[in-house]
Design a protein around this motif. Structure first.
Motif, short mmCIF file in Angstrom:
data_model
loop_
_atom_site.label_atom_id
_atom_site.label_comp_id
_atom_site.label_asym_id
_atom_site.label_seq_id
_atom_site.Cartn_x
_atom_site.Cartn_y
_atom_site.Cartn_z
N GLU A 1 0.84 -1.21 0.00
CA GLU A 1 0.00 0.00 0.00
C GLU A 1 0.88 1.26 0.00
OE1 GLU A 1 -0.88 -2.25 3.34
OE2 GLU A 1 -0.71 -3.21 1.37
N VAL A 2 1.95 1.22 0.81
CA VAL A 2 2.83 2.40 0.88
C VAL A 2 3.44 2.67 -0.48
CG1 VAL A 2 4.81 3.43 2.03
CG2 VAL A 2 3.36 1.85 3.28
N ARG A 3 3.87 1.56 -1.13
CA ARG A 3 4.48 1.73 -2.46
C ARG A 3 3.48 2.37 -3.42
NH1 ARG A 3 7.27 -4.08 -3.72
NH2 ARG A 3 8.37 -4.33 -1.75
N ARG A 4 2.22 1.86 -3.33
CA ARG A 4 1.24 2.35 -4.29
C ARG A 4 1.03 3.86 -4.11
NH1 ARG A 4 -3.34 -0.60 -3.12
NH2 ARG A 4 -2.09 -2.48 -3.23
N SER A 5 0.85 4.26 -2.84
CA SER A 5 0.64 5.70 -2.59
C SER A 5 1.83 6.51 -3.10
CB SER A 5 0.48 5.96 -1.10
OG SER A 5 -0.55 5.18 -0.60
N ALA A 6 3.02 5.99 -2.80
CA ALA A 6 4.22 6.71 -3.20
C ALA A 6 4.24 6.88 -4.72
CB ALA A 6 5.46 5.95 -2.74
N LEU A 7 3.87 5.80 -5.41
CA LEU A 7 3.91 5.82 -6.86
C LEU A 7 2.90 6.84 -7.41
CD1 LEU A 7 5.42 4.53 -9.05
CD2 LEU A 7 3.75 2.71 -9.20
N THR A 8 1.73 6.85 -6.83
CA THR A 8 0.71 7.80 -7.28
C THR A 8 1.27 9.22 -7.15
OG1 THR A 8 -0.79 6.33 -6.12
CG2 THR A 8 -1.73 8.35 -7.05
N LEU A 9 1.90 9.47 -6.01
CA LEU A 9 2.44 10.80 -5.73
C LEU A 9 3.44 11.20 -6.81
CD1 LEU A 9 2.57 12.99 -3.52
CD2 LEU A 9 4.50 11.76 -2.56
N VAL A 10 4.36 10.30 -7.09
CA VAL A 10 5.45 10.62 -8.03
C VAL A 10 4.92 10.73 -9.45
CG1 VAL A 10 7.65 9.88 -8.93
CG2 VAL A 10 7.12 9.51 -6.53
N MET A 11 4.03 9.80 -9.84
CA MET A 11 3.53 9.82 -11.22
C MET A 11 2.78 11.12 -11.50
SD MET A 11 4.46 7.42 -13.08
CE MET A 11 5.14 5.78 -13.11
N GLY A 12 2.08 11.59 -10.48
CA GLY A 12 1.37 12.86 -10.69
C GLY A 12 2.34 13.97 -11.05
N ALA A 13 3.46 13.98 -10.33
CA ALA A 13 4.42 15.06 -10.56
C ALA A 13 5.15 14.88 -11.88
CB ALA A 13 5.43 15.07 -9.42
N LEU A 14 5.22 13.63 -12.34
CA LEU A 14 5.98 13.37 -13.57
C LEU A 14 5.28 14.01 -14.76
CD1 LEU A 14 8.53 11.88 -14.25
CD2 LEU A 14 7.25 9.82 -14.64
N GLU A 15 3.99 14.36 -14.60
CA GLU A 15 3.28 14.99 -15.72
C GLU A 15 2.90 16.41 -15.36
OE1 GLU A 15 0.20 12.28 -16.89
OE2 GLU A 15 1.59 10.59 -16.93
N SER A 16 3.72 17.03 -14.52
CA SER A 16 3.43 18.41 -14.13
C SER A 16 3.88 19.36 -15.25
CB SER A 16 4.20 18.73 -12.85
OG SER A 16 4.47 20.10 -12.79
N ASN A 17 3.30 20.56 -15.23
CA ASN A 17 3.69 21.52 -16.28
C ASN A 17 5.06 22.14 -16.01
OD1 ASN A 17 1.56 21.35 -17.99
ND2 ASN A 17 0.27 22.63 -16.67
N ASN A 18 5.50 22.05 -14.75
CA ASN A 18 6.77 22.68 -14.41
C ASN A 18 7.91 21.71 -14.76
OD1 ASN A 18 9.05 23.55 -13.12
ND2 ASN A 18 8.01 24.13 -11.22
N PRO A 19 8.76 22.08 -15.73
CA PRO A 19 9.80 21.13 -16.17
C PRO A 19 10.73 20.72 -15.03
CG PRO A 19 10.14 23.31 -17.14
CD PRO A 19 8.80 23.33 -16.49
N LEU A 20 10.98 21.65 -14.11
CA LEU A 20 11.88 21.33 -13.00
C LEU A 20 11.26 20.24 -12.12
CD1 LEU A 20 14.48 21.97 -11.69
CD2 LEU A 20 13.49 23.96 -10.62
N LEU A 21 9.94 20.34 -11.94
CA LEU A 21 9.26 19.34 -11.11
C LEU A 21 9.28 17.98 -11.82
CD1 LEU A 21 7.77 18.67 -8.60
CD2 LEU A 21 5.67 19.55 -9.56
N ARG A 22 9.11 18.00 -13.14
CA ARG A 22 9.17 16.73 -13.89
C ARG A 22 10.55 16.09 -13.69
NH1 ARG A 22 6.73 19.73 -18.10
NH2 ARG A 22 8.54 19.72 -19.49
N CYS A 23 11.55 16.93 -13.78
CA CYS A 23 12.92 16.46 -13.64
C CYS A 23 13.11 15.82 -12.26
CB CYS A 23 13.82 17.67 -13.79
SG CYS A 23 15.46 17.29 -14.24
N ALA A 24 12.63 16.53 -11.22
CA ALA A 24 12.78 16.01 -9.85
C ALA A 24 11.97 14.73 -9.69
CB ALA A 24 12.32 17.06 -8.85
N ALA A 25 10.80 14.68 -10.33
CA ALA A 25 9.94 13.50 -10.18
C ALA A 25 10.59 12.28 -10.84
CB ALA A 25 8.59 13.77 -10.81
#
Length: 2047
Positions: free
Chosen positions: A851-875
């Motif tokens: 469950e922890v992994r799943r939540s973590a993944l959701t969190l990161v995947m959301g950021a991976l498609e952010s409009n801010n390129p720096l955030l995508r990079c960090a994600a």
């Protein structure tokens, strides 16, 4: 590709290729053509021109890519310029036609562009030859521009630039049109077009006068417009244009008559006004701006302001340093005016103000700091100081004015604050850069720098107070001598003015800043200052509550001082720890109940004070934890903990408190939060486990409900991204020269960056690298970054179940927010989570269940498609870290699959970029994810994405990701290398240059591919060479790219290629590319250039250097470097760059490059390098003038001497280096030292003037260091007398090296003198300033070292000359005697320890040399007496100098000896292990204080050894007899401290007896030595070990200490064991020899002891019977030796160790092994022989220490070793010399055999048996080596036999069988063919024949005498032919004569009768004498002389014989007559002759 290398295109080969290969082939051909055309003959070109032109123009239609079209154009231009130009018009027409074409399809575009480029290059190269055709061309091109897209506009602008360049003034008719077109392009929406337009206009302004005259205003406005929305490249290009145009406008001369009517000169004010407008109002016109201003809405966009800032810098740089010096005051007042109250709009809110201040600081730094030399900088600093004074007056007036309008004036006060901040910052930076060279500036009372700065500390604005404090810190770091002084002054003002709020904060800031500076000042501050500050802080905290008006300020100040105090480190803090912990305990309520009552009681003001105080306390504790980790013992941690829960409680209550008391608590509560988070993050998490939940709750709130709506990504995320990935995000995040101002664009509009006033506590923290002032962010932001850091720590430590809750809470909060707010929350959450993953990965923790992994993944995947390129990079990075932490291959594969699916389906740029980077990052943390199919899938997808030409972003990200995979997949990637390389090349050849980010990613890919191929690139197979060619092609394309960062990539790719396949990289073109970019305006490009150079010069320094100079000599018109390589070479250019460059990393690389060049070339190019260094150092000489020479109480002559040293040679006004800074000069001085050491390795001629001059005459190109001695001395002198302390240290070091290396070089013109003698005045003058009272102690310490080296070197023999330097040392000694009380309170106490010990060490060195010289001379004197008396006179002269040197020291020796002993005693205390710490004297030692004990240690370690040696010499010179009667109680040192060895003063007797004093001293020296020798650290200097051993030698040279060690056997054994260990661990022969000498003395002491005991026993028991005497010596009655207790055993161990190390054959274990049995004799090195000899000497002495029984047990060992050495090393040498080891073994044998033990009753029989066996062993030596006999030295073995015969008692050798064998050996040897062997044999027999015991001698005489006589009789026939044979005969005669003398009466006559005929046969008659050989003549004289002696002795026999033989008689008579006249002379000669042979006998006479 080889087929492409031809003048004409090989069409046949070309047509066979596929589509893309064609492009490669064409490019390769064009590249080759470019190199070929310039070197082809004109005829060849003309012959092929037509065809070539056709081929090239046909390429235009082939839609060539950008690099190809540029090459086509270049080649056409070169072709026409070298060949015929008649068809050029057709080509131009063709191009124009292509441009006019109506075809607008994308496929036709490249052709059009190629035509445009072609025109540009043709005009650039051919220029005016093309006549007036240009008007049509330009018209046509401009027309085409109207409907061109961005690529077209870009190329057209660049072409127009080229056309303008080629035509020059001829293009005037088109200028206006071009200007109009370029204007529109300057504000184009494509950034690349803007850059191109700026370049075009820059070219245009060279000829277009209107641009900087009539149209100047519009050009300026246009540039401002262009800055809007620009990127970094545009700002660089446009600011260059703007700055250049304005500089041109200012400096232009009167124009021609035609334009004069509308032209007016423009003044500096107007230019400044224009730039100022842009800075303050931006790009909008004046009218519109005023309207906005009325409404109050206008704000200048930041990019315009940053652009204008850069333009200011370009403007000043273009005008140059001299202009700036002349106009500095006008410039300064204008720049400061930009932030003054006259423009309130520019600084209407704090953000704007901070931004503007940064810009102003940048302008000042870049101009004043970057352009001006040191002198001019000092003047500038004075100007700035004046400005500060002026503002100060305004403020004072406003503050004191109490009239009604005060309201208005207070705005004046606040408005002046920004000007003051800028002025103070620049003043601080200036002085910081000047270092100690700024001393004159601060001493100048008329300027009053310190007064100015200190006066502003009371300014009402906090930012001014902080900046003034920062400025003081800079001054303190630059001039360490001011730290204490400033601190005292501020503390004093603080206590006087503690009722003024401004004073309390201002002065506490200043003290805190100064405390922060201490760690940058190696000399530190007095220890007592800490106590004072702690007291002041306590006082402030305790008095805070007394006066509510200043309670806030006092609280803050108190804690700030404590926090700052912590930075001084554990040594200081441990003394104040209890007080601080008490304050910490008291500031928080002790229980939750107290906190509740607190809440009910306070009001908003008390809460403000409370929070401020608690935040301060948290900050102080954090400072303590980070700076004093050494003190964090468990006990201290326990005392830190109690207040923490209460601090966390308060944190949870903050929101409710804040609600109750309103807004005024907002900032204090945020600050409190921030400080608490920061403290918790550095404490071990275990310590606050109980509070995890509460803290996490608060953290989640902080992250998800942030106070600020600011996008904080640019400071939160970069640390969480990988630095390589940040390159994707453009130049904003890269390091550039303009980083300081560009940063504010990065942070978005709502925040301009950090500033000191946001967090005063940061003033004492360490500064981030490269930044000057600390720039803490506003609390609202810094609290978020602290929260993310702490979240990372806590999240990784909480339970897994808790993690799930937290993650879900975070996810919910992201879902619930919308819009920009959502992005901010997401950003905070991702950065916090990423930090926690980092922690988990570091501590190898696991994340938790599914469950922890799943939540973590959701969190990161959301950021991976952010409009801010720096955030995508960090994600993407976060995703990879997640996979790393989970480390489950299925999970990882799942992640990759998600990205694959997304990339296949998604079409939007955002998700494609994010997921493509995610694939690359996964590889980074999981190294190749294993499966190859996975790799194939990744590569396939990324290939596709990287060809998506619709979105350059997607291409760039995909290629970057690909480069990561190439880099990390390693060998798995080999399959894909070829296709990837083709892809990269194809893209390089087709992607438009405007998409720089794609090209940069391509560069990274190429670099990764080259690394993957690695050394394979050297291969010669077809595939490898194709790959290699492709790599080189790629590099060539990138080198031509207009983007500097792509060029940097190209350089690093070539660097890689050069590393792997050096033969295939064209070095000359690479070097030329590097030289061109050496001064690029892009930092990253300069870094790449220098990094590449650094690698190249490690292998091929000379080639690189030659290519660089060659390049400049044939320089083409487009190469004009900023540096003068022609005159000073690449080396000089790099030195110049080092001086101007500010980037630390780059400077380090430049230094390394220069060092490599120096090591490989300094010796060959000696003059060149020395001149470079001299130019750099001399550039500063005029700055010092003669003022720095302090010539006090010297005789007049000396004054003249020393002063004239400087004034000469300074008339060269021209220097290639203008005013180099002091760090560059220090580097030059270090280079000089390196050059000397290089020359030392290169050969002796560099240090031998006669040899050097000879070789120089033979070949004038040779160059030797000794010929440049004057320069070396001059450079050292210039450096040593500079203002900069660093440089003085380097100068003194150089001087020291010069003195040491050249001291012994004789002066050929004046025999008996040395070459350095003529430089006495210079050396004296260089040293004198270092002893001035205000000189820092480190300089004085260094100078002491030079003084002692100079005196000890013996360069100056005249005492009067020496006195000058000696006087300096005497003055220091006086200072030392003054003791602790007189120390200056400027620096830390340990510095005076350093200085005192340096002085004592220097004196010790001088004393040691004086004693050694005297000893050598007394030896020489004894030797003189032995040889002759004639040398008496010269000897007297020499002795006088040595004893004179001793006399110089003698006067102070009494004082010195006490000081030396005291220093040794200190050292002994300091070396005690830590468990004895309690026994150390509480107040410290003689020369160190208890508090600074750690700092003092290294200084003692540095100097104890020589002091020890000197003390030992002094004690032994007095024979340990001296005890001053007045010494009384303190007999070991001065009465500063009671220095008994750790005894309590009450327990010891009042007066010690001399014996006790001596014993103490003896044990002190012995103890220190043994302690050191037991475990010398591996880095212990050789000198220390040797000095220590010498001290022990000296000690045991005198009877008294010998009696101590002789009488204490345990002590002796221990010493021997220590020495044994030393010999095992140190290879150096010097150390081993010195150790053996000590062993010898210890043994000698033991012998003396045994003798003494025996003697006294005999005296006592004189009457008793001899038998009852007790046995003395080791082994007593049993002969047993106990290892570990036995001195003899220890000695034997040690000697065996040495012998076996040198002669492994002696080891019986080894001898059995086949390796050693070869029997080959080894010749030992000279050192080895000396060691063996020394060991043998010791061995022969061992029996003397034993009892008779003991001697028997050691004898076999000793005999085995001695004979073993003899056997192994007795080898014939050519010159008949004995090897040293043989001589020593024979000597040892003789000593052993004549030992009294051999005759003692108890041991006699045993000895006899053993000695016989030994003799047998010697005799057996002969028989062993049958084949090797010729090598073996018979003489040595015979000598050994003779020693046995002569030295032992007869019963040993008279045994029949032994005697026979001995005689046999002699017989064999007598028949030797070697005259030398015969001669030695005769000598030995002579001695045996003389043996007093007849039983010994007779057998030999009977056996051997007849054959000797027989041999002599044979000589009648064969006369001797050379000296050797003559010697043999003479020796034979001597033997027979000797026999005659010893024979009994009855046989004597018979012998004489034999002898006389032989002698007479040697006589010659007169005629024969004339023609005889030399040896015959000598023989004749020898015989005659012998006859003269024998005749009278045995007259009866003589007469009988004469009578019986008349012929003999006649011969004798004629000989006597013939020699009658000269007989006197002859006899004199004969008297001398035996002298000669006797001297040879002396050496080898062991008998």
């Amino acid at each position: 590709m080889e087929l492409a290398h031809s003048l004409l295109l090989n069409e046949e080969a070309y047509n066979q290729l596929g589509g893309f290969q064609k492009a490669e082939f064409i490019f390769e051909w064009l590249q080759f053509l470019e190199k070929l055309l310039p070197v082809t003959s004109r005829a060849d070109i003309r012959e092929n021109q037509k065809k070539l032109v056709e081929q090239l123009t046909s390429l235009l239609n082939n839609s060539p890519g950008p690099p190809t079209r540029r090459l086509v154009a270049k080649n056409l231009a070169v072709l026409y310029s070298t060949g015929d130009t008649f068809s050029v018009y057709q080509t131009i027409d063709k191009c124009n036609e292509l441009i006019r074409s109506k075809d607008d399809s994308p496929s036709y575009l490249p052709t059009k562009l190629a035509a445009v480029v072609c025109l540009g290059y043709l005009y650039k190269k051919l220029g005016r030859i093309l006549g007036n055709s240009f008007t049509d061309t330009v018209g046509n091109v401009l027309k085409a521009m109207k409907n061109a897209e961005s690529q077209g506009r870009y190329e057209i602008m660049l072409s127009l630039q080229n056309i303008l360049k080629g035509l020059g003034a001829a293009a005037i008719p088109c200028h206006r049109d071009i200007y109009k077109a370029a204007r529109s392009c300057l504000t184009d929406r494509s950034m690349a077009v803007r850059c191109a337009a700026a370049k075009c206009l820059l070219e245009l302004q060279n000829e277009a006068v209107f641009m900087w005259s009539t149209d100047l205003d519009s050009v300026v406005t246009l540039c401002f417009k262009s800055f809007e929305g620009s990127n970094y490249d545009v700002r660089l290009a446009v600011s260059k244009l703007l700055g250049t145009v304005l500089a041109r406008a200012l400096t232009s001369k009167q124009p021609t008559a035609s334009t004069r009517h509308n032209f007016r000169r423009i003044s500096l004010e107007e230019v400044m006004e224009l730039l100022g407008t842009g800075f303050l109002r931006g790009s909008c016109g004046f009218l519109r701006a005023s309207g906005d201003m009325l409404k109050g809405t206008s704000s200048v966009s930041r990019d315009v302001r940053v652009g204008v800032t850069q333009a200011y810098v370009v403007f000043v740089s273009t005008l140059g340093a001299q202009w700036l010096e002349r106009n500095f005051s006008a410039f300064l007042s204008h720049i400061l005016d930009l932030v003054s109250q006259s423009h309130p709009k520019a600084i209407q809110n704090q953000m704007d103000a901070i931004g503007c201040r940064r810009c102003v600081s940048f302008i000042l730094r870049a101009t004043v700091g970057g352009l001006l030399g040191e002198k001019a900088q000092i003047t500038a600093a004075k100007e700035i100081c004046q400005a500060i004074w002026k503002l100060k007056k305004v403020v004072d007036a406003a503050m004191s004015d109490s009239n009604l309008e005060t309201r208005i004036t207070t705005t004046d006060v606040t408005a002046s604050q920004h000007v003051l901040v800028c002025a103070l910052q620049e003043l601080g930076s200036l002085i910081h850069g000047l270092g100690t060279t700024a001393a004159p500036l601060l001493q100048d009372s008329s300027t009053g720098v310190l007064e100015a700065v200190i006066s502003v500390i009371l300014h009402p604005s906090i930012s001014v107070r902080l900046t003034a404090a920062w400025c003081l810190r800079c001054i303190a770091v630059a001039l360490p001598s001011y730290v204490s002084l400033l601190m005292d002054r501020c503390i004093e003002r603080l206590s006087v003015l503690k009722s003024s709020p401004e004073a309390v904060t201002g002065y506490s800031f200043a003290v805190a800043a100064l405390l922060g500076a201490v760690k940058h000042c190696p000399l530190g501050i007095p220890h007592g200052k800490g106590k004072v500050i702690m007291t002041v802080a306590e006082d402030l905290l305790c008095s805070a509550s007394q006066n509510s008006r200043i309670s806030l300020q006092r609280t803050q100040a108190g804690w700030l001082l404590i926090a700052a105090l912590m930075t001084l480190g554990p040594a200081v803090v441990q003394h104040h720890l209890p007080r601080m912990l008490l304050l910490w305990k008291c500031i928080f309520p002790s229980s939750p109940k107290d906190l509740e009552t607190e809440k009910t009681r306070g009001d908003s003001f008390t809460w403000q004070v409370t929070l401020e105080g608690r935040a301060g306390a948290l900050c102080a504790i954090k400072s303590f934890v980070s700076h004093c980790a050494g003190l964090l013992t468990d006990e201290v941690v326990q005392r830190l903990l109690p207040p923490l829960p209460s601090a966390v409680d308060l944190l949870t209550q903050l929101s409710s408190i804040y609600k109750s008391y309103g807004n005024s608590l907002k900032t204090p509560s945020t600050v409190y939060r921030h400080k608490l988070y920061e403290l918790l993050a550095v404490l071990p998490p275990k310590t606050y486990e109980g509070s995890f939940c509460a803290i996490l709750k608060e953290l989640v709130t902080d992250l998800t409900v942030p106070d600020s709506q600011i996008d904080a990504s640019t400071f939160l995320l970069p640390p969480l991204c990988h630095e390589n990935d940040l390159l994707l995000l453009g130049p904003l995040l890269q390091e550039t020269d303009h980083r300081f101002i560009e940063e504010q664009l990065l942070l978005g509009n709502s925040i301009a960056g950090g500033s000191l006033e946001y967090d005063p506590y940061s003033i004492c923290e360490k500064v981030a690298k490269g930044d000057s002032v600390p720039k803490p962010l506003p609390p609202v932001l810094s609290v978020i970054s602290a929260a993310t850091r702490l979240f990372g720590v806590i999240f990784s430590h909480v339970a897994e179940s808790h993690r799930l809750q937290v993650l879900e809470q975070l996810l919910n909060s992201i879902k619930q927010t919308k819009g920009s707010r959502q992005q901010i929350v997401q950003l905070n959450v991702v950065s916090a989570f990423s930090t926690s993953l980092k922690h988990l990965a570091n501590c190898k923790g696991s994340l938790g269940p599914e469950e922890v992994r799943r939540s973590a993944l959701t969190l990161v995947m959301g950021a991976l498609e952010s409009n801010n390129p720096l955030l995508r990079c960090a994600a993407a990075e976060c995703l990879a870290r997640l996979a790393q932490v989970v480390s489950d291959s299925a999970f990882t594969a799942g992640l990759a699959q998600v990205s694959f699916d997304k990339l296949k389906s998604a079409r939007d740029v955002v998700s494609r970029t994010g997921h493509s980077l995610a694939l690359g990052c996964l590889y980074r943390y999981l190294g190749g994810i294993g499966s190859t199919q996975h790799l194939n899938a990744c590569v396939g997808i990324l290939y596709t994405l990287s060809q998506d030409s619709t979105s350059p972003d997607v291409q760039a990200w995909a290629l970057h990701s690909l480069s990561l995979i190439v880099d990390l997949a390693g060998p798995l990637y080999h399959v894909h290398v070829e296709p990837t390389l083709s892809l990269v090349l194809m893209l390089l050849l087709t992607v438009p240059p405007a998409y720089a980010e794609v090209h940069q990613s391509l560069g990274r890919c190429l670099n990764a591919l080259i690394t993957t191929l690695g050394p394979e690139l050297q291969g010669s197979s077809m595939t490898v060479s194709a790959l290699r060619t492709s790599c080189l092609l790629g590099c060539a394309v990138m080198q031509d790219n207009p983007d500097c960062l792509v060029q940097a990539q190209a350089i690093s790719c070539l660097q890689q290629l050069h590393m792997f396949a050096p033969r295939h990289v064209n070095l000359s073109s690479l070097v030329s590319c590097l030289c061109v970019n050496l001064c690029s305006s892009y930092l990253l490009l300069r870094r790449a250039v220098v990094a590449c150079l650094r690698q190249l010069v490690q292998r091929e320094a000379a080639e690189v250097s030659e290519y660089a100079v060659a390049l400049v000599k044939e320089s083409r018109e487009d190469f004009t470097p900023d540096v003068n390589i022609r005159e000073i070479g690449l080396e000089g250019a790099l030195l110049g760059l080092l001086d101007k460059e500010l980037d630390q990393r780059l400077c380090q690389d430049i230094k390394e490059t220069l060092t490599h060049m120096l090591t490989s070339m300094a010796v060959e190019k000696l003059s060149f390098w020395l001149k470079l260094c001299k130019d750099v150092l001399a550039a500063s000489a005029d700055f010092n003038t003669v003022a720095s020479l302090d010539t006090t109480q010297e005789e007049e002559t000396a004054k003249v001497d020393d002063a004239s040293v400087l004034t000469s040679d300074s008339d060269e006004r021209f220097h290639p280096f203008s005013n180099p800074r002091w760090p560059t000069r220090v580097f030059a001085a270090e280079c000089v030292c390196k050059i000397i050491s290089q020359c030392e390795n290169a050969g002796s001629a560099h240090f031998d003037i006669t040899l050097a001059q000879e070789r120089k005459q033979r070949d004038s190109r040779d160059d030797f260091l000794v010929l440049h001695l004057a320069d070396l001395i001059r450079m050292a002198f210039m450096a040593a007398t500079d203002h900069s302390d660093q440089l003085r240290l380097s100068g003194l070091q150089t001087l020291l090296i010069v003195v040491r290396k050249f001291a012994a070089v004789p002066e050929p013109e004046f025999p008996g003198h040395v070459i350095l003698e003529q430089y006495q005045a210079n050396v004296g003058a260089a040293l004198r300033p270092a002893f001035a009272p205000e000189t820092p102690p480190d300089v004085t310490a260094k100078a002491c070292q030079v003084c002692s080296a100079w005196i000890a070197s013996g360069v100056v023999s005249d005492l009067n000359d020496l006195r000058r330097v000696h006087q300096l040392l005497v003055s220091s000694l006086v200072k030392v005697q003054a003791g602790k009380e007189a120390q200056s309170q400027q620096y830390n106490e340990s510095t005076s320890t350093m200085e005192i010990l340096a002085v004592l060490k220097a004196w010790a060195e001088v004393y040691i040399v004086a004693v050694e010289k005297q000893k050598n001379q007394s030896d020489a004197h004894i030797h003189c007496l032995k040889t002759a008396n004639s040398a008496e006179e010269s000897y007297r002269d020499v002795t006088s100098s040595a004893s004179g040197l001793l006399d110089l020291v003698q006067t102070d020796l009494g004082t010195l000896s006490k000081l030396w002993l005291a220093a040794l005693q200190d050292f002994a205390l300091l070396t005690l292990p830590s468990e004895y710490a309690s026994q150390l004297p509480a107040e410290g030692g003689t020369f160190y204080t208890a508090e600074t004990i750690e700092n003092a240690r290294p200084h003692y370690y540095n100097s104890w050894a020589l002091i020890l040696y000197a003390t030992a010499l002094w004690l032994t010179s007095t024979g340990f007899i001296v005890v001053d009667p007045d010494e009384g109680v303190n007999n070991l040192s001065r009465p500063v401290t009671p220095t008994t060895m750790c005894q309590d003063s009450s327990t010891r007797p009042l007066v010690k007896s001399p014996e006790d004093v001596n014993t103490d001293r003896f044990h002190l020296i012995l103890g220190v030595s043994v302690e050191f020798l037991c475990s010398p650290r591996s880095d212990a200097a050789m000198e220390n070990i040797i000095a220590c051993l010498r001290a022990l030698q000296t000690l045991f040279d005198v009877p008294w200490p010998r009696s101590k060690i002789g009488g204490d056997q345990e002590l002796g054994v221990e010493l021997l064991n220590v020495l044994h260990r030393l010999i095992l661990t140190r290879e150096s022969p010097d150390i081993q020899l010195a150790a053996l000498e000590v062993v010898r003395l210890i043994l000698f002491a033991a012998q003396e002891h045994v003798k003494e005991k025996r003697r006294s026993a005999e005296v006592d028991d004189g009457a008793a019977e001899k038998e009852t005497l007790p046995e003395f010596g080791e082994g007593k009655d049993t002969g047993g030796l106990v290892p570990g207790k036995s001195l003899v055993f220890a000695t034997l161990e040690l000697c065996v160790c040495i012998l076996v190390r040198q002669l492994p054959q002696l080891n019986p274990k080894l001898t059995c092994s086949p390796a050693v049995q070869s029997g080959k004799h080894l010749l030992l090195s000279e050192d080895g022989s000396r060691l063996v000899a020394a060991a043998l000497v010791i061995l022969s002495d061992v029996p003397a220490v034993c009892s008779p029984e003991g001697s028997v047990s050691v004898l076999p060992t000793i005999l085995y070793l001695i004979i073993g050495v003899l056997k192994e090393t007795a080898v014939k040498l050519r010159d008949g010399q004995l090897p040293l080891t043989v001589a020593a073994s024979l000597q040892a044998l003789k000593g052993l055999l004549s030992s009294p033990m051999a005759r003692a009753e108890k041991s006699r029989t045993a000895w006899t048996d053993l000695l016989r066996s030994a003799l047998v062993t010697v005799l057996d030596c002969w028989d062993q080596v049958d084949g090797l006999l010729q090598e073996l030295d018979e003489v040595s073995l015979l000598t050994a036999i003779t020693i046995f015969v002569m030295s032992t008692s007869p019963e040993v050798t008279t045994v029949e069988c032994l005697q026979k064998r001995c005689i046999e050996k002699f017989k064999i040897t007598l028949d030797s063919k070697d005259p030398l062997v015969q001669y030695k044999c005769y000598q030995l027999l002579h001695s045996i024949f003389q043996h007093p015991n007849k039983t010994v001698s007779y057998p030999y005489i009977h056996s051997l005498a007849p054959s000797i006589v027989g041999k002599l009789q044979e000589t009648e026939k064969a006369k001797p032919e050379n000296a050797a044979e003559l010697q043999v005969i003479q020796e034979g005669i001597k033997v027979v004569t000797g026999l005659t003398a010893t024979a009994e009466e009855e046989h004597r006559a018979h012998l004489v009768a034999c002898l006389l005929p032989i002698l007479i046969s040697f006589l010659l008659d007169e005629n024969a004498l004339v023609s005889a050989t030399n040896s015959a003549k000598n023989l004749h004289e020898f015989a005659l002389q012998n006859l003269m002696q024998i005749g009278p002795q045995y007259s009866s026999v003589f007469k009988k014989l004469m009578a019986s033989s008349p012929t003999m008689k006649a011969r004798l008579e004629s000989a006597v007559k013939g020699n009658q006249e000269s007989i006197k002379v002859k006899t004199a000669k004969h008297a001398k002759n035996p002298g000669k042979s006797s001297s040879i006998q002396l050496k080898t006479n062991f008998l």
